[in-house]
Design an enzyme around this catalytic site. Structure first.
Site, PDB file in Angstrom:
ATOM      1  CB  SER A 118       0.539   3.490   1.515  1.00 45.57           C
ATOM      2  OG  SER A 118       0.439   3.848   2.879  1.00 45.57           O
ATOM      3  CE1 TYR A 168      -4.697   3.877   0.661  1.00 44.55           C
ATOM      4  CE2 TYR A 168      -3.130   3.660   2.465  1.00 44.55           C
ATOM      5  CZ  TYR A 168      -3.471   4.191   1.238  1.00 44.55           C
ATOM      6  OH  TYR A 168      -2.588   5.002   0.576  1.00 44.55           O
TER       7      TYR A 168
END
Length: 276
Positions: free
Chosen positions: A146, A159
């Site tokens: 990501s 995350y």
């Protein structure tokens, strides 16, 4: 039927019951790959299996928690027993912070659950699959990463932390894998419309989503070996031009570019003098 460029090869995909993992599985099945699909929920995995089998390939579905080393080892054994050696591992299974809050307001158990799934899961999968790839001197690993790995994001601290750590994990394993003919890549698809991202408040007003078909085709290209020159690198789809990066692969490798590392504060910083 179009030319199936990956006919008979074997891929193992985690988090394949829905979302990105399911789409990657279907895309690789269309290319002729036999598939092992892993996830926590047998019902959704069975749906993926049925859709893949319709493409004329073999598929094995195993319900397993990727954070459990024993469950992962058994899942890999099951897939390789029925399909043959895994040539492509796609680490897609992931979690996101349940609430957009700063760390001191986060649920500690859920925070660590995110980190475990996103980091320990890929570690367990690579630990189970890489010995065979190294022995065969052939294989490819794609870690779904990501853009949060590269910048702070306080609303999703678990995350972002886990994805930055995953990037470093790939960086650390890339060097030892190089002489064994095994490629590892971190690929960020950008913000794509899935059930997970649709539930994230920060994306509530998103107008332009990333492309899942682009991600699927990029993973297929990785399986074909077309991205091997970018071994050990982070690719951000929608921002990076893959053809341009491939043209610059020699310079990127020579300069160790696109690798997560500490930045010196200034020219006088000892870190800069030592690691320049």
């Amino acid at each position: 039927m179009p030319l199936r460029t990956l006919e008979g090869e074997v891929a193992l995909i985690t988090g394949a019951g829905r979302g990105i993992g399911r789409e990657i599985a279907l895309g690789l099945a269309e290319e002729g790959m036999h598939l092992g699909v892993i996830g926590r929920h047998r019902e959704t995995l069975t749906d993926t299996l049925r859709a893949c089998v319709k493409q004329g390939v073999k598929c094995v579905a195993v319900a397993a928690d990727v954070t459990s080393p024993g469950a992962v080892r058994e899942a890999v054994r099951s897939v390789e027993r029925d399909l043959g050696p895994v040539g492509l591992l796609v680490n897609n299974a992931g979690q996101i912070d349940r609430a957009e809050v700063p760390l001191w307001e986060a649920d500690p158990l859920q925070w660590w659950s995110v980190v475990e799934t996103n980091l320990r899961g890929p570690f367990n999968m690579m630990r189970a699959v890489l010995p065979g790839m190294v022995e065969r001197q052939r294989g490819r690993v794609v870690n779904l990463n990501s853009g949060f790995a590269l910048r702070p994001e306080w609303r999703y601290s678990a995350y972002a932390t886990s994805k930055a750590a995953l990037l470093r994990l790939s960086d650390n394993v890339a060097g030892p894998l190089r002489p064994h003919g095994v490629t590892v890549l971190d690929i960020s698809p950008g913000a794509v419309a899935t059930e997970m991202t649709a539930g994230m408040p920060m994306f509530a007003d998103m107008l332009h989503w990333g492309s899942i078909p682009l991600l699927v085709s990029t993973v297929a290209d990785a399986a074909r070996g077309r991205l091997d020159l970018l071994h050990g690198r982070f690719l951000h789809l929608g921002q990076d031009s893959i053809p341009e990066l491939l043209e610059q692969a020699g310079r990127i490798s020579e300069n160790d570019a696109r690798t997560l590392r500490l930045r010196p504060y200034s020219e006088e910083d000892p870190l800069g003098r030592v690691h320049g």
